[in-house]
Write an enzyme that holds these catalytic residues in place. Structure first.
Site, PDB file in Angstrom:
ATOM      1  N   ASP A 156       0.862  -1.186   0.000  1.00  0.00           N
ATOM      2  CA  ASP A 156       0.000   0.000   0.000  1.00  0.00           C
ATOM      3  C   ASP A 156       0.897   1.235   0.000  1.00  0.00           C
ATOM      4  O   ASP A 156       1.482   1.588   1.038  1.00  0.00           O
ATOM      5  CB  ASP A 156      -0.900   0.013   1.232  1.00  0.00           C
ATOM      6  CG  ASP A 156      -1.975  -1.075   1.194  1.00  0.00           C
ATOM      7  OD1 ASP A 156      -1.714  -2.151   0.632  1.00  0.00           O
ATOM      8  OD2 ASP A 156      -3.067  -0.854   1.745  1.00  0.00           O
ATOM      9  N   LYS A 201      -6.935   3.325  -3.336  1.00  0.00           N
ATOM     10  CA  LYS A 201      -7.348   3.350  -1.932  1.00  0.00           C
ATOM     11  C   LYS A 201      -7.589   4.786  -1.514  1.00  0.00           C
ATOM     12  O   LYS A 201      -6.834   5.686  -1.894  1.00  0.00           O
ATOM     13  CB  LYS A 201      -6.250   2.695  -1.089  1.00  0.00           C
ATOM     14  CG  LYS A 201      -6.473   2.681   0.405  1.00  0.00           C
ATOM     15  CD  LYS A 201      -5.323   1.937   1.081  1.00  0.00           C
ATOM     16  CE  LYS A 201      -5.361   2.044   2.588  1.00  0.00           C
ATOM     17  NZ  LYS A 201      -4.212   1.352   3.236  1.00  0.00           N
ATOM     18  N   LYS A 209     -10.360   0.245  -2.389  1.00  0.00           N
ATOM     19  CA  LYS A 209     -10.198   0.045  -0.955  1.00  0.00           C
ATOM     20  C   LYS A 209     -10.463   1.340  -0.197  1.00  0.00           C
ATOM     21  O   LYS A 209      -9.628   2.244  -0.204  1.00  0.00           O
ATOM     22  CB  LYS A 209      -8.791  -0.467  -0.637  1.00  0.00           C
ATOM     23  CG  LYS A 209      -8.548  -0.689   0.863  1.00  0.00           C
ATOM     24  CD  LYS A 209      -7.149  -1.224   1.141  1.00  0.00           C
ATOM     25  CE  LYS A 209      -6.863  -1.321   2.627  1.00  0.00           C
ATOM     26  NZ  LYS A 209      -5.494  -1.843   2.919  1.00  0.00           N
TER      27      LYS A 209
END
Length: 352
Positions: A189, A252, A288
């Site tokens: 991430d 995300k 996400k």
């Protein structure tokens, strides 16, 4: 109304996007997504980005519709909550993380709901686990060892690239990715450099994310946009598109450390970007949301939003994750209530 028809209708006139000319072609988009390519984007390639404008009032109206909906009840709620469990990236990102609390997190990831509760729902043999565990790079080895000891293959995700601010040298950020992958992280991430978005340096942003993609190797790349710091919904759409073009497997919303994290208006814009990208290229990119998703009711709203915007095929761990640390505890409490008819006392459920 189908998702496709709904999107077509909203895309015209006073829809989510103001009138603009997006001139990229199918083959050009595929070339951007080809990880074997040079990864160089020139100014003329990305000139269409500057023409995009998001219709903010329309986005806010759509967000209000989602928030005003009544949630599902009884056994349908229990089923949806168990689905939500399988989509959680169970996360610990604290300054006082240790090997022991990472080990406890991994055990909870493998056994997210008490066994007797799952048996009461006839779900004890379905292999329900969280989608992944997410930790700092220095804790990746701890997580890998704990999951191996537990005999499960839940993926380990690691934040990287100077999380959460991203304000470190590019060389350092790239090395952090490589080290996390070497230690066993199969998902990374990364955080983007918000300055590049705020100053409209789209080519530079594209190039940075391409380098992140290369450093990840076979690991999945989740690109954190830190939407609360991007200034506008239009920038959120643009950054989403650039990240997907550069090779992100997921986009995300947030680090969870910003003042404003996952919100429905931001999510709608990102989901529409994912849908536009899919229609242009045929490539499915994951989504996400993270930060501030703490209650079971919240998780149901997020599942409903993704289902309506992208369809059932996105409701899998391969294409939808929820970044959370405390959400699982509330879901387990709601499952307990559904099974027993009463809410759990503090000592009734294991610590996560």
């Amino acid at each position: 109304m189908s998702a496709h028809n709904q999107g077509t209708e909203l895309g015209k006139g006073p829809g989510l996007w103001a009138e603009c000319e997006v001139t990229w072609k199918h083959e050009e988009a595929k070339e951007y997504c080809n990880l074997e390519g040079s990864g160089k984007a020139h100014r003329e390639d990305l000139s269409w980005i500057s023409k995009i404008q998001v219709n903010q009032p329309a986005v806010l109206r759509r967000a209000e519709q989602i928030q005003a909906r009544r949630t599902v009840k009884k056994e349908w709620q229990a089923a949806w909550l168990l689905k939500a469990v399988t989509l959680i990236d169970l996360t610990t990102l604290s300054g006082d993380d240790t090997a022991s609390n990472v080990q406890r997190l991994c055990y909870k990831a493998k056994y997210p709901i008490r066994e007797d509760l799952l048996k009461a729902l006839n779900m004890h043999d379905k292999g329900i686990t969280t989608a992944a565990v997410c930790v700092y790079p220095a804790r990746v080895c701890d997580a890998v060892r704990a999951l191996q000891a537990a005999g499960c293959n839940i993926p380990v995700a690691s934040v990287a690239t100077g999380f959460p601010a991203g304000q470190t040298h590019l060389k350092t950020r790239l090395e952090e990715i490589r080290l996390a992958v070497e230690d066993g992280a199969s998902e990374i991430d990364v955080v983007i450099n918000r300055n590049l978005v705020l100053t409209g340096q789209w080519e530079a942003l594209y190039d940075e994310i391409r380098q992140f993609r290369k450093a990840c190797g076979e690991a999945h790349l989740k690109t954190i946009l830190a939407t609360g710091e991007l200034g506008s919904l239009t920038n959120v759409y643009k950054a989403s598109m650039i990240a997907m073009m550069a090779g992100a497997d997921f986009i995300k919303t947030s680090t969870g450390k910003e003042t404003v994290n996952a919100t429905f208006p931001v999510a709608i814009v990102m989901l529409r970007a994912i849908r536009d990208f899919f229609w242009k290229t045929g490539n499915k990119i994951g989504f996400k949301p993270a930060g501030g998703i703490r209650s079971a009711k919240d998780s149901l709203a997020w599942l409903s939003l993704v289902k309506e915007e992208l369809g059932d095929e996105w409701l899998t761990p391969e294409l939808f994750r929820i970044g959370a640390s405390s959400l699982l505890s509330d879901i387990e409490r709601q499952i307990y209530h559904h099974v027993t008819g009463r809410y759990a006392a503090y000592h009734d459920l294991p610590m996560s």
